[in-house]
Structure formats: structure tokens, C-alpha cells
Motif scaffolding. Structure first.
Motif, PDB file in Angstrom:
ATOM      1  N   ASN A 255     -23.679 -22.006 -28.496  1.00 17.84           N
ATOM      2  CA  ASN A 255     -24.727 -21.952 -27.461  1.00 17.84           C
ATOM      3  C   ASN A 255     -24.926 -20.545 -26.918  1.00 17.84           C
ATOM      4  O   ASN A 255     -26.005 -20.198 -26.436  1.00 17.84           O
ATOM      5  CB  ASN A 255     -24.384 -22.901 -26.310  1.00 17.84           C
ATOM      6  CG  ASN A 255     -24.489 -24.360 -26.725  1.00 17.84           C
ATOM      7  OD1 ASN A 255     -24.994 -24.670 -27.792  1.00 17.84           O
ATOM      8  ND2 ASN A 255     -23.991 -25.252 -25.895  1.00 17.84           N
ATOM      9  N   ALA A 256     -23.857 -19.717 -26.967  1.00 15.52           N
ATOM     10  CA  ALA A 256     -23.960 -18.345 -26.465  1.00 15.52           C
ATOM     11  C   ALA A 256     -24.397 -17.368 -27.551  1.00 15.52           C
ATOM     12  O   ALA A 256     -24.526 -16.170 -27.298  1.00 15.52           O
ATOM     13  CB  ALA A 256     -22.608 -17.906 -25.900  1.00 15.52           C
ATOM     14  N   GLY A 257     -24.618 -17.875 -28.770  1.00 11.45           N
ATOM     15  CA  GLY A 257     -25.049 -17.005 -29.872  1.00 11.45           C
ATOM     16  C   GLY A 257     -23.926 -16.146 -30.428  1.00 11.45           C
ATOM     17  O   GLY A 257     -24.184 -15.099 -31.044  1.00 11.45           O
ATOM     18  N   LEU A 258     -22.668 -16.567 -30.223  1.00 10.48           N
ATOM     19  CA  LEU A 258     -21.521 -15.806 -30.737  1.00 10.48           C
ATOM     20  C   LEU A 258     -21.075 -16.386 -32.077  1.00 10.48           C
ATOM     21  O   LEU A 258     -21.461 -17.498 -32.445  1.00 10.48           O
ATOM     22  CB  LEU A 258     -20.358 -15.860 -29.735  1.00 10.48           C
ATOM     23  CG  LEU A 258     -20.684 -15.435 -28.290  1.00 10.48           C
ATOM     24  CD1 LEU A 258     -19.459 -15.614 -27.396  1.00 10.48           C
ATOM     25  CD2 LEU A 258     -21.151 -13.989 -28.252  1.00 10.48           C
ATOM     26  N   ASP A 259     -20.254 -15.622 -32.796  1.00 13.98           N
ATOM     27  CA  ASP A 259     -19.748 -16.072 -34.099  1.00 13.98           C
ATOM     28  C   ASP A 259     -18.588 -17.032 -33.874  1.00 13.98           C
ATOM     29  O   ASP A 259     -17.449 -16.621 -33.620  1.00 13.98           O
ATOM     30  CB  ASP A 259     -19.289 -14.849 -34.920  1.00 13.98           C
ATOM     31  CG  ASP A 259     -18.914 -15.244 -36.347  1.00 13.98           C
ATOM     32  OD1 ASP A 259     -18.637 -16.437 -36.564  1.00 13.98           O
ATOM     33  OD2 ASP A 259     -18.897 -14.365 -37.227  1.00 13.98           O
ATOM     34  N   GLY A 260     -18.861 -18.336 -33.976  1.00 11.95           N
ATOM     35  CA  GLY A 260     -17.861 -19.345 -33.678  1.00 11.95           C
ATOM     36  C   GLY A 260     -16.668 -19.304 -34.611  1.00 11.95           C
ATOM     37  O   GLY A 260     -15.524 -19.458 -34.182  1.00 11.95           O
ATOM     38  N   ILE A 261     -16.925 -19.085 -35.902  1.00 10.23           N
ATOM     39  CA  ILE A 261     -15.829 -19.097 -36.891  1.00 10.23           C
ATOM     40  C   ILE A 261     -14.843 -17.967 -36.597  1.00 10.23           C
ATOM     41  O   ILE A 261     -13.621 -18.168 -36.555  1.00 10.23           O
ATOM     42  CB  ILE A 261     -16.388 -18.971 -38.325  1.00 10.23           C
ATOM     43  CG1 ILE A 261     -17.233 -20.202 -38.650  1.00 10.23           C
ATOM     44  CG2 ILE A 261     -15.260 -18.801 -39.334  1.00 10.23           C
ATOM     45  CD1 ILE A 261     -18.013 -20.123 -39.920  1.00 10.23           C
ATOM     46  N   GLU A 262     -15.378 -16.772 -36.345  1.00 14.26           N
ATOM     47  CA  GLU A 262     -14.512 -15.605 -36.084  1.00 14.26           C
ATOM     48  C   GLU A 262     -13.708 -15.806 -34.799  1.00 14.26           C
ATOM     49  O   GLU A 262     -12.488 -15.588 -34.768  1.00 14.26           O
ATOM     50  CB  GLU A 262     -15.373 -14.346 -35.974  1.00 14.26           C
ATOM     51  CG  GLU A 262     -14.545 -13.084 -35.710  1.00 14.26           C
ATOM     52  CD  GLU A 262     -15.406 -11.908 -35.259  1.00 14.26           C
ATOM     53  OE1 GLU A 262     -14.820 -10.928 -34.778  1.00 14.26           O
ATOM     54  OE2 GLU A 262     -16.643 -11.984 -35.364  1.00 14.26           O
ATOM     55  N   LEU A 263     -14.380 -16.243 -33.724  1.00 17.31           N
ATOM     56  CA  LEU A 263     -13.688 -16.390 -32.438  1.00 17.31           C
ATOM     57  C   LEU A 263     -12.678 -17.533 -32.453  1.00 17.31           C
ATOM     58  O   LEU A 263     -11.611 -17.435 -31.837  1.00 17.31           O
ATOM     59  CB  LEU A 263     -14.703 -16.596 -31.307  1.00 17.31           C
ATOM     60  CG  LEU A 263     -15.591 -15.384 -30.980  1.00 17.31           C
ATOM     61  CD1 LEU A 263     -16.507 -15.684 -29.808  1.00 17.31           C
ATOM     62  CD2 LEU A 263     -14.753 -14.157 -30.663  1.00 17.31           C
ATOM     63  N   LEU A 264     -12.980 -18.617 -33.174  1.00 16.58           N
ATOM     64  CA  LEU A 264     -12.022 -19.717 -33.264  1.00 16.58           C
ATOM     65  C   LEU A 264     -10.764 -19.281 -34.020  1.00 16.58           C
ATOM     66  O   LEU A 264      -9.648 -19.660 -33.650  1.00 16.58           O
ATOM     67  CB  LEU A 264     -12.649 -20.923 -33.966  1.00 16.58           C
ATOM     68  CG  LEU A 264     -13.433 -21.894 -33.067  1.00 16.58           C
ATOM     69  CD1 LEU A 264     -13.978 -23.057 -33.870  1.00 16.58           C
ATOM     70  CD2 LEU A 264     -12.579 -22.438 -31.943  1.00 16.58           C
ATOM     71  N   ASN A 265     -10.948 -18.461 -35.079  1.00 22.27           N
ATOM     72  CA  ASN A 265      -9.777 -17.940 -35.797  1.00 22.27           C
ATOM     73  C   ASN A 265      -8.928 -17.049 -34.893  1.00 22.27           C
ATOM     74  O   ASN A 265      -7.694 -17.105 -34.914  1.00 22.27           O
ATOM     75  CB  ASN A 265     -10.217 -17.159 -37.039  1.00 22.27           C
ATOM     76  CG  ASN A 265     -10.629 -18.092 -38.169  1.00 22.27           C
ATOM     77  OD1 ASN A 265     -10.138 -19.225 -38.248  1.00 22.27           O
ATOM     78  ND2 ASN A 265     -11.527 -17.654 -39.035  1.00 22.27           N
ATOM     79  N   LYS A 266      -9.608 -16.234 -34.074  1.00 18.84           N
ATOM     80  CA  LYS A 266      -8.878 -15.375 -33.126  1.00 18.84           C
ATOM     81  C   LYS A 266      -8.107 -16.230 -32.120  1.00 18.84           C
ATOM     82  O   LYS A 266      -6.969 -15.911 -31.753  1.00 18.84           O
ATOM     83  CB  LYS A 266      -9.857 -14.464 -32.369  1.00 18.84           C
ATOM     84  CG  LYS A 266     -10.346 -13.272 -33.180  1.00 18.84           C
ATOM     85  CD  LYS A 266     -11.201 -12.374 -32.280  1.00 18.84           C
ATOM     86  CE  LYS A 266     -11.701 -11.149 -33.044  1.00 18.84           C
ATOM     87  NZ  LYS A 266     -12.529 -10.276 -32.187  1.00 18.84           N
ATOM     88  N   LEU A 267      -8.761 -17.302 -31.648  1.00 18.70           N
ATOM     89  CA  LEU A 267      -8.103 -18.183 -30.672  1.00 18.70           C
ATOM     90  C   LEU A 267      -6.891 -18.881 -31.289  1.00 18.70           C
ATOM     91  O   LEU A 267      -5.840 -18.981 -30.666  1.00 18.70           O
ATOM     92  CB  LEU A 267      -9.090 -19.231 -30.142  1.00 18.70           C
ATOM     93  CG  LEU A 267     -10.091 -18.769 -29.085  1.00 18.70           C
ATOM     94  CD1 LEU A 267     -11.032 -19.911 -28.708  1.00 18.70           C
ATOM     95  CD2 LEU A 267      -9.389 -18.268 -27.837  1.00 18.70           C
ATOM     96  N   ARG A 268      -7.053 -19.380 -32.531  1.00 17.59           N
ATOM     97  CA  ARG A 268      -5.908 -20.035 -33.197  1.00 17.59           C
ATOM     98  C   ARG A 268      -4.742 -19.064 -33.317  1.00 17.59           C
ATOM     99  O   ARG A 268      -3.586 -19.428 -33.083  1.00 17.59           O
ATOM    100  CB  ARG A 268      -6.333 -20.534 -34.586  1.00 17.59           C
ATOM    101  CG  ARG A 268      -7.259 -21.732 -34.555  1.00 17.59           C
ATOM    102  CD  ARG A 268      -7.404 -22.369 -35.920  1.00 17.59           C
ATOM    103  NE  ARG A 268      -8.531 -23.297 -35.950  1.00 17.59           N
ATOM    104  CZ  ARG A 268      -9.688 -23.052 -36.534  1.00 17.59           C
ATOM    105  NH1 ARG A 268      -9.899 -21.896 -37.150  1.00 17.59           N
ATOM    106  NH2 ARG A 268     -10.650 -23.937 -36.514  1.00 17.59           N
ATOM    107  N   SER A 269      -5.066 -17.833 -33.679  1.00 19.57           N
ATOM    108  CA  SER A 269      -4.024 -16.809 -33.842  1.00 19.57           C
ATOM    109  C   SER A 269      -3.339 -16.533 -32.501  1.00 19.57           C
ATOM    110  O   SER A 269      -2.105 -16.463 -32.421  1.00 19.57           O
ATOM    111  CB  SER A 269      -4.651 -15.529 -34.405  1.00 19.57           C
ATOM    112  OG  SER A 269      -3.735 -14.472 -34.386  1.00 19.57           O
TER     113      SER A 269
END
Length: 540
Positions: free
Chosen positions: A457-471
Motif C-alpha cells: 500500500n505504501a509502494g515499497l518493495d515488499g519482497i526485499e523488506l520482508l527478507n530484511k525483517l526475517r533476517s
């Protein structure tokens, strides 16, 4: 003689009844719920969009509040109505998280759909979802940070941060600093034992900017219907005495009440005089109490209005019940159904009373009330739809602050708690043998829908940020979530993006319960009304 061994067909249900069952029915119900989820997904988070809903009578509503949207949608699918119910329940219980709970329930069903298609029993799936939910709720309670109430300044900061987070996805997010103070002041003005949010009056006056809204520490209500003589009454008092009545102070024509038979004109005049005497006795009894302000739920007519004006007394008749109840809570005294025997204990008071012009309307303000267990928010805005959405946004924030007062444990928002729970459940699933591991893993995956949708919804790269969050969560950063200011991930607890733990617990429990209920339904029987000459569908 040969007998047929075939069992005769027995018709139990009425002709035209539609009965469908089995795996196909469960999948059909899940698909209906996913359609609802798709409608609400774009409204989630600070960058969620609003939805314009036009009702059948042409009334328009602009909102991104999940409960409001689902209430206004004309949903006919019986299974999909379940999501409407859990959204309303979340709204009634905690006031916020109505979109999150619907999206979570939809995502749990989406994960379950894969298992159903693979032939896993729905009862087995519900058992796994229940177990995962128990673990997640216990983990939230373990992680939640309790903010001490001992320090009033620190506790107020907690409430303000929770209110700001609740408003971040609303129309008023740009004015959140202004409205945060208003919401926290409103909740803290209530009786802290019962925190009845119904005592926070909300009045809407079209026109002006949103920040022209007024917080009144007391009661404000719109000027009531008034008769000739009203303008001669004083419109401002300091330390007034206030009498609250449930008495009609109006001359009624005698034909309205009874039939009077008279033989002489003088007899008729006696009846009229008696009626005038009755009302003057009432008015003089009120004036003798020393009251400066007279309020009544029933009409105060032109004779009484002029009588009070001549004695510098302010009066308002036809005061709405809810406004009168809040006045009594604020100024003290009690509501009276008679004008005789009024004592000083029956009267209320406040520091200041004045009649104020707000936009095109006039309002009566009672401020500095000794018993102030109530307050009023007078909302301004350019259009009625805007003010209505401001009201809904403030309602959510008020409910969140109310919950934070009674349950002062918080977790980080922005998808942080969901990612931590997801990581915890994945770790737990590795210790479980058999298919149950798949179900708990599916629950963990479903939780990631919240941060993923926030990014989308914010127009951000969900895949990249979710990987960062998992890490980050794998390294023990339990409060890392989406940081919209930096368009990256960050510690949302340190950034003061807080939500009451109760909101998350209620959302998870409601979403799981709804998913389990829908998975346990594998047959739908629909009774159709007979049509075309009384013959149901399929009749011939």
C-alpha cells in the motif's frame, strides 16, 4: 411376484431447496471470504487508500475503517457475512484493528485452502490453527511491554503514542498531533473506573478547517428550539446555579386536555385563570430557587421564556436526553419532575456558561464543571463526509486509548509483532512431527500478510523488506517492523509506533475463530422462495 430391492426416494426438503456439500462447498466459502479480503487490503496502514461507497438511496460514505466498509457493503454470501461479524466484534471490543482482523482471517483461509485441496481433513486443520493461535497469544503476552502508571507524564506519553499510531492510517493522520491531545484529554476526563466512552459527546458542525475543532471540558450542545423573548435572556454566566427538569412549561389550550362544559362566560374565564395560575406557580417556584439556568427535556413555551428573560434567567427546552444526561454528570444535581420543593442539593453548577457561535450554528457551553466526568468534541470540516470520517477516526483512537488505560501493556506496530510471531511459530513447527507442522507453518506464513500489505500500500518493495525483517528477527531484533519515514525496516518500539497488546490478541483470536468456523462448514442448504405460480425451482 417380484419385489424391487431399490429404496424409494424420500423427499424431505421443500422443492427448490439448494443443497451443496463436501470439499467444493468449503472451497466456495473460502473464495467468497478472499473476495472480501481483496476489497479491504488496499485500505490497510498509513498509506492505505479510502473507499467511496454509494448506498442504494444515493448516500455517499468515504472511509478506510474496515467495520464501516463491511457494514455498508451489501454482502449476500452467507459465509462471507462471517467476516462482517468478526470485524464488528473487533470494533465493539477494542475499537481498532477492524481491517487487520478481516485480512488475517482471509489469509488463514487462503493457507487452509491449499491443505484442503491436498486432501487434508478440515478438522485436522482447525486443530492446528487453534494450537498455533494459543502459542501466538501466549507469546504476545510474554513480549508485551508494560508501561508504568505511576508517573503521570510517562503514562500520558504512552496514551499519546497509542493514539498517534491508531490515527496513522486515517484521514486525520496529517493532523494527528492536534487530535492526539484532544483524544487523550477526552479519555482522561472520564471516570477512570468505568471509562464509558458514551459520555464523550461528539458534535459535528460543517465548515472551517479540521483544526478548528474544539475540545470542551464539560458539555456542549446545539441551541435548542426557542420562543420569542429568548434573545433578551443573558448568554453568559459565572458560577451559575442550574436546574434540570423533566417538566413542560407551556400553556396548553384546555381543549387539548379535557372537555369543559360551562354555563356562564365567567366560568370559562375561571378555567383560563386557573391554568395561568398553575403555570405561574411553577415559574415562580423555579425563580425562587435562585437558579440562573433552566434546562428541560420537555418544551419551555413563549410565556415561560419571556418570564425567565424578565428575571435574567437563561432557559433551554427540548434538550436531548443524551445531552441532559451528560449535563447532570458534569454539573451535578438531579433531574426533577416537579417544580415544588426544589432544594439547593437539586441544583448543579459550573465555572462558566456561555452561548457561542460556531460556524452557522450556536452552541451552549458548560465549562469548568465540578463533577466533570464527561466532555464534548465539536468537530469541524469542509464537507459532511469529511467530518463523518474524522468522527470514525477519533472513535477508533478513543477506544485504543481507553484500552491502553485499562490494559497498559503495548507491542510495536508496523508489522513488528506479526513478524516476531511468524518467526516463533516457524521455530516451533520444526519441533512438531507430521502434518501438524505444515498447519503451524501455514499460520506463521499467514501472519506475514500484514507487513507485506503495508509495504504494498505504501509502494515499497515488499519482497526485499520482508527478507530484511526475517533476517532481523532471526538475529533477535524482536521489535523490527516497517518504518515508513525511512522507507526501510527499523525498531518500531524505539520509534514509538505502539499498539495495545489487547488489540493484537483480540484480532488473532477472532480471525482464528472465524477461520475455524468456516472450515467446519461443509454443507450449505439454501431455501429459495417459490416463484412462477407457486412451483419451486426444479418443479415440473
Amino acid at each position: 411376484m417380484a419385489f424391487s430391492s431399490q429404496t424409494p426416494t424420500i423427499v424431505v426438503l421443500k422443492e427448490g431447496t439448494d443443497a451443496s456439500q463436501g470439499k467444493g462447498q468449503i472451497l466456495n466459502n473460502i473464495n467468497a471470504c478472499l473476495a472480501i479480503q481483496d476489497t479491504l487490503k488496499p485500505t490497510l496502514g498509513p498509506f492505505g487508500s479510502d473507499i467511496l461507497i454509494v448506498s442504494s438511496n444515493g448516500k455517499t460514505t468515504i472511509s478506510n475503517d474496515g467495520a464501516t466498509i463491511l457494514k455498508l457493503l451489501d454482502i449476500v454470501h452467507p459465509a462471507a457475512k462471517m467476516l462482517v461479524d468478526i470485524s464488528r466484534a473487533q470494533d465493539a471490543e477494542v475499537g481498532d484493528g477492524t481491517t487487520s482482523v478481516t485480512i488475517l482471517a482471509g489469509e488463514l483461509l487462503k493457507e487452509a485452502k491449499t491443505f484442503i485441496e491436498d486432501g487434508i481433513s478440515s478438522h485436522f486443520i482447525t486443530r492446528g490453527l487453534r494450537k498455533a493461535n494459543e502459542l501466538a497469544v501466549a507469546k504476545i503476552k510474554e513480549l508485551a511491554v508494560e508501561v508504568k502508571k505511576d508517573d503521570p507524564a510517562e503514562f500520558r506519553q504512552l496514551l499519546e503514542r497509542c493514539a498517534t499510531t491508531a490515527m496513522s492510517s486515517k484521514l486525520i493522520s496529517k493532523n494527528s498531533e492536534f487530535f492526539t491531545q484532544m483524544v487523550v484529554n477526552a479519555v482522561l476526563s472520564l471516570d477512570q473506573n468505568d471509562l464509558d466512552e458514551n459520555l464523550i459527546g461528539i458534535k459535528k458542525v460543517p465548515g472551517g478547517a479540521m483544526e478548528d475543532s474544539i475540545f470542551v471540558d464539560g458539555v456542549a450542545f446545539e441551541k435548542t428550539f426557542s420562543y420569542a423573548g429568548f434573545e433578551q435572556q443573558p448568554k453568559r454566566f459565572t458560577d451559575p446555579k442550574i436546574v434540570s427538569l423533566n417538566v413542560e412549561l407551556e400553556l396548553k389550550a384546555e381543549r387539548d386536555n379535557a372537555e369543559v362544559r360551562v354555563e356562564q362566560v365567567q366560568d370559562y374565564q375561571d378555567v383560563v385563570d386557573a391554568e395561568w395560575k398553575i403555570i405561574f406557580n411553577k415559574l415562580e417556584a423555579i425563580a425562587a430557587t435562585g437558579a440562573n439556568i433552566v434546562l428541560s427535556k420537555l418544551p419551555i413555551g413563549d410565556l415561560a421564556t419571556q418570564f425567565f428573560a424578565d428575571r435574567n434567567i437563561f432557559c433551554a427546552g427540548r434538550v436531548a436526553s443524551e445531552d441532559m444526561d451528560r449535563v447532570l454528570k458534569a454539573v451535578g444535581g438531579r433531574i426533577l419532575s416537579t417544580c415544588s420543593g426544589i432544594t439547593s442539593d437539586d441544583l448543579g453548577t459550573c465555572a462558566n456558561f456561555e452561548e457561542v457561535q460556531i460556524g452557522s450554528q450556536r452552541y451552549n457551553f458548560f465549562k469548568g464543571c465540578p463533577e466533570a466526568k464527561t466532555c464534548t468534541l465539536v468537530l469541524r470540516g469542509g464537507a459532511e463526509q469529511v467530518i463523518a470520517e474524522v468522527e470514525r477516526s477519533l472513535h477508533d483512537a478513543i477506544m485504543i486509548v481507553k484500552r491502553a488505560v485499562s490494559h497498559n501493556s503495548v507491542v510495536a506496530g508496523g508489522g513488528a509483532i506479526e513478524m516476531e510471531l511468524s518467526k516463533y511459530l516457524r521455530d516451533y513447527a520444526r519441533t512438531v512431527a507430521g502434518k501438524q507442522q505444515l498447519i503451524i507453518n501455514g499460520y506463521a506464513k499467514a501472519l506475514e500478510v500484514i507487513p507485506r500489505q503495508l509495504c504494498e500500500n505504501a509502494g515499497l518493495d515488499g519482497i526485499e523488506l520482508l527478507n530484511k525483517l526475517r533476517s532481523a528477527h532471526a538475529k533477535g531484533e524482536i521489535w523490527y517492523g516497517i518504518d515508513f519515514q525511512r522507507e526501510n525496516v527499523g525498531n518500531n518500539m524505539a520509534s514509538f509506533i505502539w499498539e495495545p497488546a489487547l488489540v493484537k490478541i483480540n484480532a488473532l483470536e477472532s480471525a482464528t475463530e472465524a477461520a475455524n468456523l468456516l472450515l467446519s462448514v461443509d454443507e450449505t442448504i439454501k431455501n429459495e422462495d417459490s416463484q412462477e405460480g407457486g412451483r419451486g425451482r426444479g418443479a415440473y
